[in-house]
Enzyme design. Structure first.
Site, mmCIF file in Angstrom:
data_model
loop_
_atom_site.group_PDB
_atom_site.id
_atom_site.type_symbol
_atom_site.label_atom_id
_atom_site.label_comp_id
_atom_site.label_asym_id
_atom_site.label_seq_id
_atom_site.Cartn_x
_atom_site.Cartn_y
_atom_site.Cartn_z
ATOM 1 N N ASP A 72 0.619 -1.268 0.068
ATOM 2 C CA ASP A 72 -0.271 0.229 -0.171
ATOM 3 C C ASP A 72 1.085 1.221 0.148
ATOM 4 O O ASP A 72 1.887 1.536 0.167
ATOM 5 C CB ASP A 72 -0.875 0.154 1.296
ATOM 6 C CG ASP A 72 -0.116 -0.101 2.109
ATOM 7 O OD1 ASP A 72 1.157 -0.180 2.535
ATOM 8 O OD2 ASP A 72 -0.628 0.190 3.570
ATOM 9 N N TYR A 222 -0.371 -1.677 12.691
ATOM 10 C CA TYR A 222 0.433 -1.403 13.248
ATOM 11 C C TYR A 222 0.824 -1.115 14.929
ATOM 12 O O TYR A 222 1.417 -0.509 15.291
ATOM 13 C CB TYR A 222 1.480 -0.490 12.691
ATOM 14 C CG TYR A 222 2.180 -1.112 11.576
ATOM 15 C CD1 TYR A 222 3.565 -2.666 11.536
ATOM 16 C CD2 TYR A 222 1.948 -1.162 10.100
ATOM 17 C CE1 TYR A 222 3.504 -3.184 10.791
ATOM 18 C CE2 TYR A 222 2.101 -1.879 8.967
ATOM 19 C CZ TYR A 222 3.486 -2.938 9.381
ATOM 20 O OH TYR A 222 3.070 -3.604 7.798
ATOM 21 N N GLU A 433 2.085 -10.655 0.017
ATOM 22 C CA GLU A 433 1.942 -9.439 0.395
ATOM 23 C C GLU A 433 3.752 -9.348 1.006
ATOM 24 O O GLU A 433 4.887 -10.412 1.389
ATOM 25 C CB GLU A 433 1.964 -8.220 2.029
ATOM 26 C CG GLU A 433 1.249 -6.916 1.523
ATOM 27 C CD GLU A 433 0.825 -5.917 2.024
ATOM 28 O OE1 GLU A 433 0.159 -6.345 2.952
ATOM 29 O OE2 GLU A 433 0.913 -5.065 1.948
#
Ligand code: NAG
Ligand code: NAG
Ligand code: NAG
Length: 454
Positions: A72, A222, A433
Site C-alpha cells: 500500500d 501496527y 504481501e
C-alpha cells in the site's frame, strides 16, 4: 539427539551456493521501489515515478519522502524506523560484506532515504509526525501511487498531550544506529542524526503512552502489542552504542531490569518486539554474562525441539502471517549470538538453513522476487501490479491472474503455510504481501552469510 543432529534431520542439506551479493543488490532495489516523494535522477527502478510529492503536516510542513509500508502507500513510522535500525545494524556488523559486493553506497542511500524523512517528521523536540496516510482509506483503492494526492493525506502528529512512545523511541534507535553508519562518510549528517536521536529519546522517555491511543488509525495495522518497554531499552542501548556515554548504558540496563525484559519470551524479533535485539546489543556491549545467556535462551527456543514447529522442509514456523520475516529476524539475531561465541556452529547452521529456504533450496522455489528458482511473480503490491500512470488501475489489477506487469525485484514475500505450501496469489496478503520490515532482517542476515565467506 543434539541440536545439530536435529537440525540436520529436520531440514535439507541446503548446499546450494548462492551469490549473496546478488541477493543484497536485489533487496536494496526493493527498497528503491518503495520510495515515496520526489525520486532522484539516479532512481534505478524505472517503472516507479515520483509520488505523493505534496505530503504535508498540519502546519504545511513538507512531509514528502520516506517509504511506502508494504503493498500500500501509507507511511507508518514504526515499521519504517525498525527497518532502518535493522538495516543500519546489518551495515555496521557486516560492513565488509556490503563493501565486497559493491553495495555499501546503495545501503547508505536506503538508510538515508528513511532518516531524511524522519528529520522532516521531527518538527520540534517534542513533536513528531508518526504517520502519513490512513490505512483504512488507502486500502479502499487499488491504484498506482499518484504524483500528487487529489486530497491531502492526513498526517498524524505526536505531542506532549498525545504522545506515542513505541514509535518515538524506535525512531531514536534508528537515528542513533544510522548516525554510526554515517560517522566517517558524512560526519555533519551523523551529528544531526544523533541530535535527533537524543531529543526523540527524551520525548519517548518523558511522555510515556502507547501510540495507538494517540493515533487511532494505526490500531488495525501496527498497534504494538508488546508495548513500549522494549523500545525504550532498545533506544537507550543504541544511544550508548552511538555515544559511548555511560549514562545511556546505565539507563538501558536499569530499564531492562525494571521492565523485566529477561523474563519475556518473545515470539521472534520483529517490528513489534525488540527484546531479543536489546539482549544481543547488551551482550555485545557489556561483560555481563546475563545477556549472553538470554540470547542463547532466545535462540534455543527456535531450534528443532524448541517452542516452535517446523515445516517438513525445515522452516521454523513461528506465525502464519509473514512467516519468513519471522524466521529471518531470528536468523539475524542468532548469527549475532554466534559472533559472540555462543553456539557458533549451531546458530550459523540454523540461520543459513532458514535463509537458504527463502532463497529456494527447499526445492519448492524461491520466495525472493526476481531471484533463484521459480520465484513469486504476483505479490500483493499495488504499484508493481498496476500499469504505469496515466494508464488506469483498479481492483481489476488485484484480481488479474497474470504476473505483476513490473517485477518487484528483491522483495521477500510473506511465505508458505506450515506444510510448505504456497500459492502465488496476489489476493492472499498473508502469504503474498511484501513489506519494509520483511526485507530488513532478511537482508542483514544475508550480509552476515556473505561476511562468513570473506
Ligand atoms: C502538486 O503538488 C505541488 C507541490 O505541492 C503543487 O505545486 C502543485 O500545484 C500540485 N498539483 C496539483 C495538480 O495538485
Ligand atoms: C572497501 O574495500 C576497499 C578495497 O578493499 C577498501 O580500500 C576500503 O577501505 C573499504 N571500505 C570500507 C568502508 O570498509
Ligand atoms: C558469551 O558466551 C560465549 C560462549 O559461552 C563465551 O565464549 C563468551 O565469552 C561469553 N561472553 C560474555 C560477555 O559472557
Amino acid at each position: 539427539p543434539n541440536p545439530e543432529e536435529l537440525l540436520a534431520s529436520i531440514s535439507e542439506t541446503f548446499s546450494v551456493r548462492h551469490d549473496y551479493g546478488e541477493v543484497l543488490r536485489k533487496s536494496l532495489l526493493f527498497y528503491e521501489a518503495q520510495r515515496s516523494g520526489k525520486l532522484p535522477a539516479n532512481n534505478r527502478v524505472l517503472w516507479r515515478k515520483s509520488a505523493f510529492v505534496d505530503d504535508r503536516g498540519l502546519n504545511g510542513e513538507d512531509l514528502s519522502g520516506g517509504y511506502f509500508d508494504a503493498g500500500d502507500y501509507v507511511k507508518f513510522n514504526l515499521p519504517m524506523a525498525f527497518t532502518t535500525t535493522v538495516l543500519s545494524w546489518g551495515v555496521l556488523a557486516y560492513t565488509d560484506a556490503y563493501n565486497a559486493t559493491d553495495q555499501l553506497a546503495h545501503a547508505h542511500s536506503a538508510i538515508k532515504w528513511a532518516t531524511d524523512y524522519f528529520i522532516k517528521c521531527h518538527v520540534k523536540k517534542y513533536e513528531y509526525y508518526a504517520q502519513v496516510g490512513e490505512g483504512v482509506i488507502d486500502h479502499l483503492l487499488w491504484r498506482s501511487p499518484p504524483r500528487n494526492s487529489t486530497r491531502h493525506r492526513r498526517a498524524f502528529k505526536l505531542t506532549t498531550t498525545s504522545p506515542g512512545t513505541e514509535v518515538v523511541a524506535e525512531t531514536a534507535a534508528a537515528m542513533a544506529a544510522a548516525s554510526v553508519v554515517f560517522r566517517s562518510v558524512n560526519p555533519s549528517y551523523s551529528e544531526e542524526l544523533i541530535r535527533h536521536a537524543r531529543d526523540l529519546y527524551d520525548f519517548g522517555n518523558n511522555y510515556r503512552e502507547v501510540y495507538h491511543r494517540s493515533i487511532r488509525d494505526v490500531q488495525n495495522f501496527y498497534r504494538s502489542y508488546s508495548g513500549y518497554k522494549d523500545e525504550l531499552a532498545w533506544a537507550a542501548s543504541w544511544l550508548y552504542f552511538a555515544t559511548e556515554e555511560q549514562e545511556f548504558l546505565t539507563d538501558a540496563q536499569a530499564k531492562y531490569n525494571e521492565f523485566n525484559l529477561d523474563n519475556r519470551k518473545p515470539a521472534g524479533f520483529h517490528w513489534d518486539d525488540k527484546t531479543a535485539g536489546v539482549q544481543l546489543l547488551l551482550a555485545q556491549m557489556t561483560s555481563d554474562p546475563k545477556f549472553n545467556r538470554s540470547v542463547e535462551q532466545f535462540c534455543d527456543r527456535f531450534l528443532p525441539g524448541g517452542d516452535f514447529p517446523y515445516t517438513p522442509k525445515g522452516l521454523v514456523f513461528i506465525q502464519e502471517w509473514g512467516v519468513l520475516r519471522h524466521a529471518a529476524g531470528v536468523a539475524f539475531i542468532c548469527m549475532g549470538a554466534a559472533n559472540l561465541g555462543v553456539k557458533p556452529e549451531i546458530y550459523r547452521d540454523f540461520a543459513k538453513r532458514q535463509i537458504h529456504y527463502m532463497l529456494g533450496d527447499s526445492g519448492l522455489g524461491s520466495y525472493v522476487i526476481g531471484y533463484g528458482p521459480s520465484p513469486p511473480t504476483r505479490p500483493h503490491h499495488r504499484s508493481s501490479s498496476c500499469p504505469i500512470p496515466p494508464a488506469p488501475c483498479s481492483f481489476e489489477a488485484l484480481r488479474n491472474p497474470s504476473s505483476n506487469p513490473h517485477v518487484l525485484t528483491g522483495a521477500l514475500v510473506g511465505g508458505p503455510d506450515g506444510n510448505d505450501r504456497f500459492t502465488d496469489d496476489r489476493r492472499n496478503h498473508r502469504s503474498s504481501e511484501v513489506a519494509l520490515d520483511y526485507n530488513a532482517a532478511f537482508q542483514s542476515a544475508v550480509a552476515g552469510l556473505k561476511y562468513l565467506e570473506l
